[in-house]
Motif scaffolding. Sequence first.
Motif, short mmCIF file in Angstrom:
data_model
loop_
_atom_site.label_atom_id
_atom_site.label_comp_id
_atom_site.label_asym_id
_atom_site.label_seq_id
_atom_site.Cartn_x
_atom_site.Cartn_y
_atom_site.Cartn_z
N UNK A 128 -18.12 4.53 -27.60
CA UNK A 128 -19.06 4.51 -28.74
C UNK A 128 -20.31 5.33 -28.42
N UNK A 129 -20.81 5.19 -27.21
CA UNK A 129 -21.99 5.95 -26.82
C UNK A 129 -21.68 7.44 -26.82
N UNK A 130 -20.52 7.79 -26.30
CA UNK A 130 -20.14 9.20 -26.26
C UNK A 130 -20.00 9.76 -27.68
N UNK A 131 -19.37 8.97 -28.57
CA UNK A 131 -19.24 9.41 -29.96
C UNK A 131 -20.62 9.57 -30.63
N UNK A 132 -21.48 8.60 -30.34
CA UNK A 132 -22.83 8.69 -30.92
C UNK A 132 -23.54 9.94 -30.41
N UNK A 133 -23.38 10.20 -29.14
CA UNK A 133 -24.02 11.41 -28.58
C UNK A 133 -23.42 12.67 -29.20
N UNK A 134 -22.09 12.68 -29.35
CA UNK A 134 -21.43 13.85 -29.95
C UNK A 134 -21.93 14.07 -31.38
N UNK A 135 -22.01 12.97 -32.14
CA UNK A 135 -22.48 13.10 -33.52
C UNK A 135 -23.93 13.60 -33.56
N UNK A 136 -24.75 13.01 -32.70
CA UNK A 136 -26.16 13.43 -32.68
C UNK A 136 -26.28 14.89 -32.26
N UNK A 137 -25.46 15.28 -31.30
CA UNK A 137 -25.52 16.67 -30.83
C UNK A 137 -25.13 17.63 -31.95
N UNK A 138 -24.09 17.30 -32.68
CA UNK A 138 -23.64 18.17 -33.77
C UNK A 138 -24.69 18.24 -34.89
N UNK A 140 -27.91 17.78 -34.53
CA UNK A 140 -29.05 18.54 -34.07
C UNK A 140 -28.76 20.04 -34.00
N UNK A 141 -27.57 20.42 -33.73
CA UNK A 141 -27.22 21.83 -33.67
C UNK A 141 -27.35 22.50 -35.03
N UNK A 142 -27.00 21.80 -35.98
CA UNK A 142 -27.02 22.40 -37.30
C UNK A 142 -28.42 22.47 -37.89
N UNK A 143 -29.19 21.57 -37.55
CA UNK A 143 -30.56 21.48 -38.07
C UNK A 143 -30.57 21.66 -39.57
N UNK A 144 -29.97 20.79 -40.15
CA UNK A 144 -29.87 20.84 -41.60
C UNK A 144 -31.19 20.37 -42.22
N UNK A 145 -31.59 21.10 -43.23
CA UNK A 145 -32.81 20.72 -43.90
C UNK A 145 -32.50 19.99 -45.19
N UNK A 146 -31.33 20.16 -45.63
CA UNK A 146 -30.95 19.54 -46.88
C UNK A 146 -30.38 18.15 -46.61
N UNK A 147 -30.97 17.12 -47.26
CA UNK A 147 -30.45 15.76 -47.02
C UNK A 147 -29.05 15.59 -47.57
N UNK A 148 -28.68 16.24 -48.63
CA UNK A 148 -27.32 16.12 -49.17
C UNK A 148 -26.33 16.72 -48.19
N UNK A 149 -26.68 17.81 -47.57
CA UNK A 149 -25.81 18.45 -46.60
C UNK A 149 -25.67 17.57 -45.36
N UNK A 150 -26.78 16.93 -44.98
CA UNK A 150 -26.73 16.02 -43.82
C UNK A 150 -25.80 14.84 -44.10
N UNK A 152 -23.35 14.76 -46.22
CA UNK A 152 -21.98 15.24 -46.27
C UNK A 152 -21.44 15.46 -44.87
N UNK A 153 -22.26 15.95 -43.96
CA UNK A 153 -21.85 16.16 -42.58
C UNK A 153 -21.55 14.84 -41.89
N UNK A 154 -22.41 13.87 -42.10
CA UNK A 154 -22.21 12.55 -41.48
C UNK A 154 -20.92 11.94 -42.02
N UNK A 155 -20.66 12.06 -43.32
CA UNK A 155 -19.43 11.50 -43.89
C UNK A 155 -18.19 12.16 -43.30
N UNK A 156 -18.26 13.47 -43.12
CA UNK A 156 -17.09 14.16 -42.55
C UNK A 156 -16.88 13.74 -41.10
#
Length: 164
Positions: A128-138, A140-150, A152-156
């Motif tokens: 779970x920690x590794x998955x959380x880190x992977x999700x957070x890393x992804x 942060x890499x994208x640095x999305x400014x749009x909340x709708x895009x964020x 959508x990314x989290x849902x995917x």
Amino acid sequence: MQLITPELGLIFWQLVIFLLVLFLLAKFAWKPILLSLKEREDSIEGALRMADEAKLEMQALKAGNEKLLADARRERDQMMKEASTMAEKLIETAKTRATEEGGRMITQAREAIQNEKNAALAEVKNTAAQLSLDIAERILRRELSDPAAQKQLVDSYLKDVKLN
């Protein structure tokens, strides 16, 4: 009639012959006859005495045998009692050992189950920690400014996680 009434000479000679036979018997036969009778009487008396002694001895042997039999029975009963007691002790000891061994095995099994459970929980936490880190890393890499895009990314990402 002469045969019925003996004469004086015949009586005299019969008396002389009788006394002579009596003297010879007294001189030579009475002592050996009396001695043999005495010896026979003594041997019979001795045999009777020996028979009485043998009878007493047999009674003593019989009493001794009965005492030995009673002692043997008593000893046999004591040995049977001791054997029974020892068997009961052995059975009780075996039961105690089996109970202790069973308890020890149950304790070891519980400890093993607890260790496996802890290991599985630790692995789940690590995953779970590794998955959380992977999700957070992804994210942060994208640095999305749009909340709708964020969103959508989290849902995917969540869909990916559920599939795995």
